[in-house]
Design a protein around this motif. Structure first.
Motif, PDB file in Angstrom:
ATOM      1  N   THR A  68      39.021  48.335  41.059  1.00  0.00           N
ATOM      2  CA  THR A  68      40.245  47.849  39.347  1.00  0.00           C
ATOM      3  C   THR A  68      41.190  47.683  39.333  1.00  0.00           C
ATOM      4  O   THR A  68      42.973  47.371  39.652  1.00  0.00           O
ATOM      5  N   TRP A  72      44.280  44.943  40.716  1.00  0.00           N
ATOM      6  CA  TRP A  72      44.607  44.142  39.683  1.00  0.00           C
ATOM      7  C   TRP A  72      46.803  44.168  39.734  1.00  0.00           C
ATOM      8  O   TRP A  72      47.017  43.439  39.449  1.00  0.00           O
ATOM      9  N   ARG A  76      47.630  40.903  39.180  1.00  0.00           N
ATOM     10  CA  ARG A  76      49.526  40.451  37.820  1.00  0.00           C
ATOM     11  C   ARG A  76      50.033  40.201  38.589  1.00  0.00           C
ATOM     12  O   ARG A  76      51.039  38.877  37.942  1.00  0.00           O
ATOM     13  N   ILE A  96      39.610  42.384  36.333  1.00  0.00           N
ATOM     14  CA  ILE A  96      40.435  42.195  35.697  1.00  0.00           C
ATOM     15  C   ILE A  96      40.245  42.697  34.302  1.00  0.00           C
ATOM     16  O   ILE A  96      39.478  43.090  33.454  1.00  0.00           O
ATOM     17  N   TRP A 100      44.907  44.149  29.884  1.00  0.00           N
ATOM     18  CA  TRP A 100      45.476  43.049  30.477  1.00  0.00           C
ATOM     19  C   TRP A 100      46.689  42.909  30.236  1.00  0.00           C
ATOM     20  O   TRP A 100      47.394  43.128  31.173  1.00  0.00           O
TER      21      TRP A 100
END
Length: 227
Positions: A68, A72, A76, A96, A100
């Motif tokens: 992650t 991420w 993102r 996720i 977030w």
């Protein structure tokens, strides 16, 4: 009976589908693709592409926390690019992170719909055979070792975090059934709520639209009026 009509500006939508392994994230993404014609990105596919191409030092056996942390930031920025380009996109995966939303502006958040799929302890204990049997319903993948205690622990943690953070989530407790229309219910141009009681109204607003500031604002005003 009260009928409330709220006008919401139509915009492109990013749908984030989170949840533990085997909860049906890919299946839901596929159904949304078929129903709304939104393309979807599997974070698992992105992960394996980066690993197999040697672009990162992690492996498929790395911890979810490590994966992650690496994946991420990439996902993102892909989401932000889709928003900038006014494109619909579904993103599904267990990478996720909770929190977030802190990575996006308020304007961006208006175009993001988050949903987390969660199994209850009862469902896992009584339907483990079904969970394993349907793991390849959308994609053929290598069989994984699912440890009962671990999947229960992770799903209970996900539920705790979703409740704490007021995230949209679907708790699968008895039968596996997800209403696709509910995912985007508050994203039509015109939303009509049939309010039979103050309690029912609070429950609808709190459970379905916790991240929609427009809906919550109207809700608070109506609750004051109905007192």
């Amino acid at each position: 009976m009260w009928v409330v009509t709220t006008i919401i500006t139509k915009s492109k939508m990013i749908i984030l589908i989170a949840g533990d392994t085997h909860t049906g994230k890919t299946l839901l993404a596929q159904r949304l693709l078929e129903y709304y014609k939104y393309p979807y990105l599997s974070i698992d596919h992105l992960k394996m592409g980066l690993i197999r191409s040697g672009q990162c030092g992690l492996s498929a056996d790395s911890s979810d926390a490590e994966l992650t942390e690496y994946l991420w930031p990439i996902v993102r920025e892909m989401i932000k690019t889709c928003i900038e380009n006014s494109q619909n996109q579904i993103v599904e995966g267990c990478y996720i992170p909770f929190g977030w939303e802190k990575d996006f502006s308020l304007e961006d958040l208006r175009q993001i719909k988050y949903i987390c799929l969660i199994f209850s302890r009862k469902y896992i204990e009584t339907h483990l055979d079904d969970i394993l049997r349907f793991e390849k319903v959308i994609e053929k993948r290598l069989s994984s070792d699912v440890i009962l205690d671990e999947i229960i622990k992770t799903n209970e943690y996900n539920l705790e975090q979703c409740v704490l953070r007021h995230y949209n989530h679907i708790l699968i407790d008895d039968t596996y059934q997800i209403d696709i229309d509910c995912i985007l219910f508050f994203d039509w141009n015109i939303v009509v709520l049939n309010i039979c009681s103050n309690f029912a109204f609070r429950r609808v607003i709190c459970s379905i639209a916790p991240q929609n500031t427009e809906i919550r604002t109207v809700a608070k005003l109506l609750l004051l009026f109905l007192k």
